[in-house]
Motif scaffolding. Structure first.
Motif, PDB file in Angstrom:
ATOM      1  N   ASN A   7       5.489-112.949-117.100  1.00 30.64           N
ATOM      2  CA  ASN A   7       5.784-113.845-118.217  1.00 30.64           C
ATOM      3  C   ASN A   7       6.967-114.736-117.841  1.00 30.64           C
ATOM      4  OD1 ASN A   7       4.167-112.565-120.702  1.00 30.64           O
ATOM      5  ND2 ASN A   7       4.988-110.920-119.418  1.00 30.64           N
ATOM      6  N   ILE A   8       6.764-116.023-117.948  1.00 35.21           N
ATOM      7  CA  ILE A   8       7.844-116.958-117.628  1.00 35.21           C
ATOM      8  C   ILE A   8       8.382-117.523-118.930  1.00 35.21           C
ATOM      9  CG2 ILE A   8       8.529-118.918-116.213  1.00 35.21           C
ATOM     10  CD1 ILE A   8       7.195-116.626-114.656  1.00 35.21           C
ATOM     11  N   LEU A   9       9.660-117.371-119.151  1.00 31.74           N
ATOM     12  CA  LEU A   9      10.291-117.846-120.384  1.00 31.74           C
ATOM     13  C   LEU A   9      11.126-119.092-120.090  1.00 31.74           C
ATOM     14  CD1 LEU A   9      11.539-114.372-121.705  1.00 31.74           C
ATOM     15  CD2 LEU A   9       9.354-115.526-122.180  1.00 31.74           C
ATOM     16  N   GLY A  10      11.422-119.804-121.177  1.00 28.38           N
ATOM     17  CA  GLY A  10      12.376-120.901-121.054  1.00 28.38           C
ATOM     18  C   GLY A  10      11.808-122.175-120.472  1.00 28.38           C
ATOM     19  N   ILE A  11      10.527-122.398-120.654  1.00 29.83           N
ATOM     20  CA  ILE A  11       9.928-123.642-120.166  1.00 29.83           C
ATOM     21  C   ILE A  11       9.025-124.194-121.263  1.00 29.83           C
ATOM     22  CG2 ILE A  11      10.016-123.084-117.731  1.00 29.83           C
ATOM     23  CD1 ILE A  11       7.085-122.272-117.966  1.00 29.83           C
ATOM     24  N   ASN A  12       8.613-125.442-121.084  1.00 35.57           N
ATOM     25  CA  ASN A  12       7.740-126.092-122.052  1.00 35.57           C
ATOM     26  C   ASN A  12       6.336-126.156-121.466  1.00 35.57           C
ATOM     27  OD1 ASN A  12       6.387-127.709-123.838  1.00 35.57           O
ATOM     28  ND2 ASN A  12       8.110-129.119-124.139  1.00 35.57           N
ATOM     29  N   TYR A  13       5.470-125.241-121.930  1.00 34.57           N
ATOM     30  CA  TYR A  13       4.133-125.144-121.339  1.00 34.57           C
ATOM     31  C   TYR A  13       3.274-126.365-121.643  1.00 34.57           C
ATOM     32  CZ  TYR A  13       5.856-120.395-121.677  1.00 34.57           C
ATOM     33  OH  TYR A  13       6.645-119.296-121.619  1.00 34.57           O
ATOM     34  N   ASN A  14       3.625-127.094-122.701  1.00 32.86           N
ATOM     35  CA  ASN A  14       2.827-128.280-123.028  1.00 32.86           C
ATOM     36  C   ASN A  14       2.994-129.372-121.981  1.00 32.86           C
ATOM     37  OD1 ASN A  14       1.817-127.217-125.378  1.00 32.86           O
ATOM     38  ND2 ASN A  14       3.625-127.847-126.543  1.00 32.86           N
ATOM     39  N   ILE A  15       4.069-129.291-121.236  1.00 33.74           N
ATOM     40  CA  ILE A  15       4.350-130.337-120.249  1.00 33.74           C
ATOM     41  C   ILE A  15       3.871-129.916-118.875  1.00 33.74           C
ATOM     42  CG2 ILE A  15       6.193-131.651-119.145  1.00 33.74           C
ATOM     43  CD1 ILE A  15       7.800-131.166-121.738  1.00 33.74           C
ATOM     44  N   CYS A  16       4.142-128.695-118.515  1.00 37.19           N
ATOM     45  CA  CYS A  16       3.822-128.266-117.154  1.00 37.19           C
ATOM     46  C   CYS A  16       3.812-126.743-117.098  1.00 37.19           C
ATOM     47  CB  CYS A  16       4.880-128.831-116.198  1.00 37.19           C
ATOM     48  SG  CYS A  16       4.586-128.429-114.483  1.00 37.19           S
ATOM     49  N   GLU A  17       2.902-126.211-116.313  1.00 38.60           N
ATOM     50  CA  GLU A  17       2.872-124.765-116.079  1.00 38.60           C
ATOM     51  C   GLU A  17       3.629-124.460-114.781  1.00 38.60           C
ATOM     52  OE1 GLU A  17       1.622-122.332-117.840  1.00 38.60           O
ATOM     53  OE2 GLU A  17       0.520-123.434-119.392  1.00 38.60           O
ATOM     54  N   PRO A  18       4.414-123.388-114.763  1.00 37.97           N
ATOM     55  CA  PRO A  18       5.098-123.033-113.522  1.00 37.97           C
ATOM     56  C   PRO A  18       4.142-122.401-112.515  1.00 37.97           C
ATOM     57  CG  PRO A  18       5.567-121.421-115.202  1.00 37.97           C
ATOM     58  CD  PRO A  18       4.742-122.483-115.866  1.00 37.97           C
ATOM     59  N   LYS A  19       4.493-122.528-111.275  1.00 33.51           N
ATOM     60  CA  LYS A  19       3.707-121.916-110.209  1.00 33.51           C
ATOM     61  C   LYS A  19       4.398-120.616-109.786  1.00 33.51           C
ATOM     62  CE  LYS A  19       1.394-123.346-105.999  1.00 33.51           C
ATOM     63  NZ  LYS A  19       1.339-124.377-104.968  1.00 33.51           N
ATOM     64  N   VAL A  20       3.595-119.562-109.625  1.00 29.98           N
ATOM     65  CA  VAL A  20       4.140-118.253-109.260  1.00 29.98           C
ATOM     66  C   VAL A  20       3.651-117.890-107.856  1.00 29.98           C
ATOM     67  CG1 VAL A  20       4.137-115.790-109.805  1.00 29.98           C
ATOM     68  CG2 VAL A  20       4.256-117.483-111.650  1.00 29.98           C
ATOM     69  N   ILE A  21       4.607-117.599-106.994  1.00 32.12           N
ATOM     70  CA  ILE A  21       4.265-117.158-105.642  1.00 32.12           C
ATOM     71  C   ILE A  21       4.873-115.771-105.458  1.00 32.12           C
ATOM     72  CG2 ILE A  21       4.394-117.675-103.172  1.00 32.12           C
ATOM     73  CD1 ILE A  21       5.016-120.601-103.993  1.00 32.12           C
ATOM     74  N   ILE A  22       4.033-114.819-105.086  1.00 30.83           N
ATOM     75  CA  ILE A  22       4.512-113.444-104.881  1.00 30.83           C
ATOM     76  C   ILE A  22       4.313-113.058-103.416  1.00 30.83           C
ATOM     77  CG2 ILE A  22       4.231-111.022-105.551  1.00 30.83           C
ATOM     78  CD1 ILE A  22       3.296-111.990-108.292  1.00 30.83           C
ATOM     79  N   TYR A  23       5.355-112.517-102.835  1.00 27.78           N
ATOM     80  CA  TYR A  23       5.333-112.096-101.428  1.00 27.78           C
ATOM     81  C   TYR A  23       5.367-110.576-101.361  1.00 27.78           C
ATOM     82  CZ  TYR A  23       6.955-116.935-100.775  1.00 27.78           C
ATOM     83  OH  TYR A  23       7.092-118.297-100.789  1.00 27.78           O
ATOM     84  N   ASP A  24       4.650-110.011-100.398  1.00 28.82           N
ATOM     85  CA  ASP A  24       4.742-108.564-100.201  1.00 28.82           C
ATOM     86  C   ASP A  24       5.940-108.257 -99.296  1.00 28.82           C
ATOM     87  OD1 ASP A  24       3.995-109.146 -97.621  1.00 28.82           O
ATOM     88  OD2 ASP A  24       1.958-108.362 -97.827  1.00 28.82           O
ATOM     89  N   ASN A  25       6.086-106.998 -98.933  1.00 26.17           N
ATOM     90  CA  ASN A  25       7.281-106.640 -98.163  1.00 26.17           C
ATOM     91  C   ASN A  25       7.231-107.129 -96.719  1.00 26.17           C
ATOM     92  OD1 ASN A  25       5.386-104.920 -97.247  1.00 26.17           O
ATOM     93  ND2 ASN A  25       6.382-103.043 -97.990  1.00 26.17           N
ATOM     94  N   ASN A  26       6.098-107.707 -96.327  1.00 24.05           N
ATOM     95  CA  ASN A  26       6.033-108.369 -95.015  1.00 24.05           C
ATOM     96  C   ASN A  26       6.249-109.877 -95.134  1.00 24.05           C
ATOM     97  OD1 ASN A  26       5.418-105.995 -93.545  1.00 24.05           O
ATOM     98  ND2 ASN A  26       3.321-106.108 -94.328  1.00 24.05           N
ATOM     99  N   ASN A  27       6.629-110.265 -96.337  1.00 23.50           N
ATOM    100  CA  ASN A  27       6.863-111.673 -96.644  1.00 23.50           C
ATOM    101  C   ASN A  27       5.569-112.506 -96.565  1.00 23.50           C
ATOM    102  OD1 ASN A  27       8.919-113.282 -97.664  1.00 23.50           O
ATOM    103  ND2 ASN A  27       9.195-114.327 -95.685  1.00 23.50           N
ATOM    104  N   CYS A  28       4.451-111.843 -96.788  1.00 22.22           N
ATOM    105  CA  CYS A  28       3.177-112.562 -96.832  1.00 22.22           C
ATOM    106  C   CYS A  28       2.861-112.920 -98.289  1.00 22.22           C
ATOM    107  CB  CYS A  28       2.049-111.701 -96.275  1.00 22.22           C
ATOM    108  SG  CYS A  28       2.242-111.338 -94.537  1.00 22.22           S
ATOM    109  N   VAL A  29       2.337-114.100 -98.474  1.00 20.41           N
ATOM    110  CA  VAL A  29       1.986-114.545 -99.829  1.00 20.41           C
ATOM    111  C   VAL A  29       0.737-113.800-100.284  1.00 20.41           C
ATOM    112  CG1 VAL A  29       1.232-116.501-101.234  1.00 20.41           C
ATOM    113  CG2 VAL A  29       3.015-116.820 -99.503  1.00 20.41           C
ATOM    114  N   ILE A  30       0.843-113.121-101.402  1.00 20.56           N
ATOM    115  CA  ILE A  30      -0.333-112.415-101.938  1.00 20.56           C
ATOM    116  C   ILE A  30      -0.805-113.027-103.250  1.00 20.56           C
ATOM    117  CG2 ILE A  30       0.161-110.230-100.780  1.00 20.56           C
ATOM    118  CD1 ILE A  30       1.334-109.266-103.451  1.00 20.56           C
TER     119      ILE A  30
END
Lengths: 114, 178
Positions: A7-30
């Motif tokens: 859950n991302i708080l503190g933004i205006n979803y009507n204008i833009c959605e945030p992008k979420v990038i999650i890395y594992d412990n090998n620093n690979c994007v999952i």
């Protein structure tokens, strides 16, 4: 693996959605996805540590994400100071006509991709 | 980030931040790859942007005296595309020696095909025609609509001497212009 909701708080979803990038412990994007109304459902391993990067306009929030077996919702607060200046938001009119006849198109959808 | 702009009767509105966007379209009956321009730069102070899209169907209007495929062709009948209110768009097309007037680049779709409005603006001077807005829709890339332009009805014209009541004029010619 368990399903958790970011859950991302503190933004205006009507204008833009945030992008979420999650890395594992090998620093690979999952995970590399946009939220929907500030929420994103992902499957992650319990008791694992991830790095989460949240991008909103030119701002980036990087946090550590520890997945608990008992917690399904994880909250990250961008803070309202990151809402872009309202002067950049325009009510824009799009006109769509037939190329050969200049006839207004009765119904359709124009898709914009930033 | 994706944003969808719903277009109704040629126009749609959306709250949008400044920036560059690639553009695609979803318009039933049209070739969605023909959208132009394919990218825009939304800038401060400019809040209206224009796009075009094209279709590639062919609609033939076959004009004959009796409105059948085997009827006598009417040459020189003219038609124009319109909206549902009869407002004209694009160029006038004219029936050829076979009675065919052809609208190129019209939309078609197998389901929920857009309605194509048009009207006849003239015939060859010897045939009757309806100037009412007509419409059709196309489920295939080509279609033919039969249009009747019957011969003008036979009328009796009487010419008498103005000073001698009911005295017919033996011979002469009256010219009618419209």
């Amino acid at each position: 693996m368990k399903k958790v909701i970011i859950n991302i708080l503190g933004i205006n979803y009507n204008i833009c959605e945030p992008k979420v990038i999650i890395y594992d412990n090998n620093n690979c994007v999952i995970v590399n996805k946009y939220t929907c109304n500030g929420k994103l459902s992902v499957c992650l391993k319990s008791k694992c540590i991830y790095k989460i990067k949240i991008c909103y306009f030119n701002n980036v929030l990087v946090r550590r994400l520890i997945v608990s077996p008992y917690i399904n919702n994880y909250y990250f607060n961008f803070g309202y100071s990151y809402i872009p200046n309202s002067s950049n938001i325009n009510n824009v009119t799009f006109n769509l006509k037939d190329f050969y006849y200049s006839l207004p198109i009765e119904k359709g959808i124009i898709n914009l991709n930033e | 980030m994706n944003k969808n702009v719903v277009i109704t009767n040629g126009t749609g509105n959306i709250d949008l931040i400044n920036g560059s966007y690639t553009v695609s379209a979803s318009v039933n009956g049209y070739d969605n790859t023909s959208i132009l321009p394919t990218s825009i730069n939304v800038v401060e102070g400019t809040n209206e942007y224009n796009f075009t899209i094209a279709a590639d169907g062919v609609l033939s209007l076959h004009v004959t005296e009796d409105g059948t495929s085997s009827g006598t062709p009417v040459v020189g009948a003219t038609f124009v595309r319109t909206d549902s209110n009869g407002v004209e768009y694009g160029s006038v097309i004219t029936s050829d020696s076979n009675g065919d007037a052809v609208f190129n680049n019209v939309p078609y779709a197998t389901t929920d095909a857009p309605i194509i409005y048009y009207k006849q603006t003239a015939s060859d001077g010897n045939h009757e025609f309806s100037s009412a807005v007509a419409n059709t829709s196309m489920t295939a890339s080509t279609a033919t609509v039969e249009v009747a332009n019957p011969l003008g009805a036979s009328r009796t014209i009487n010419l008498t001497d103005a000073n001698y009541a009911n005295l017919p004029i033996d011979s002469g010619t009256l010219t009618l212009n419209n």
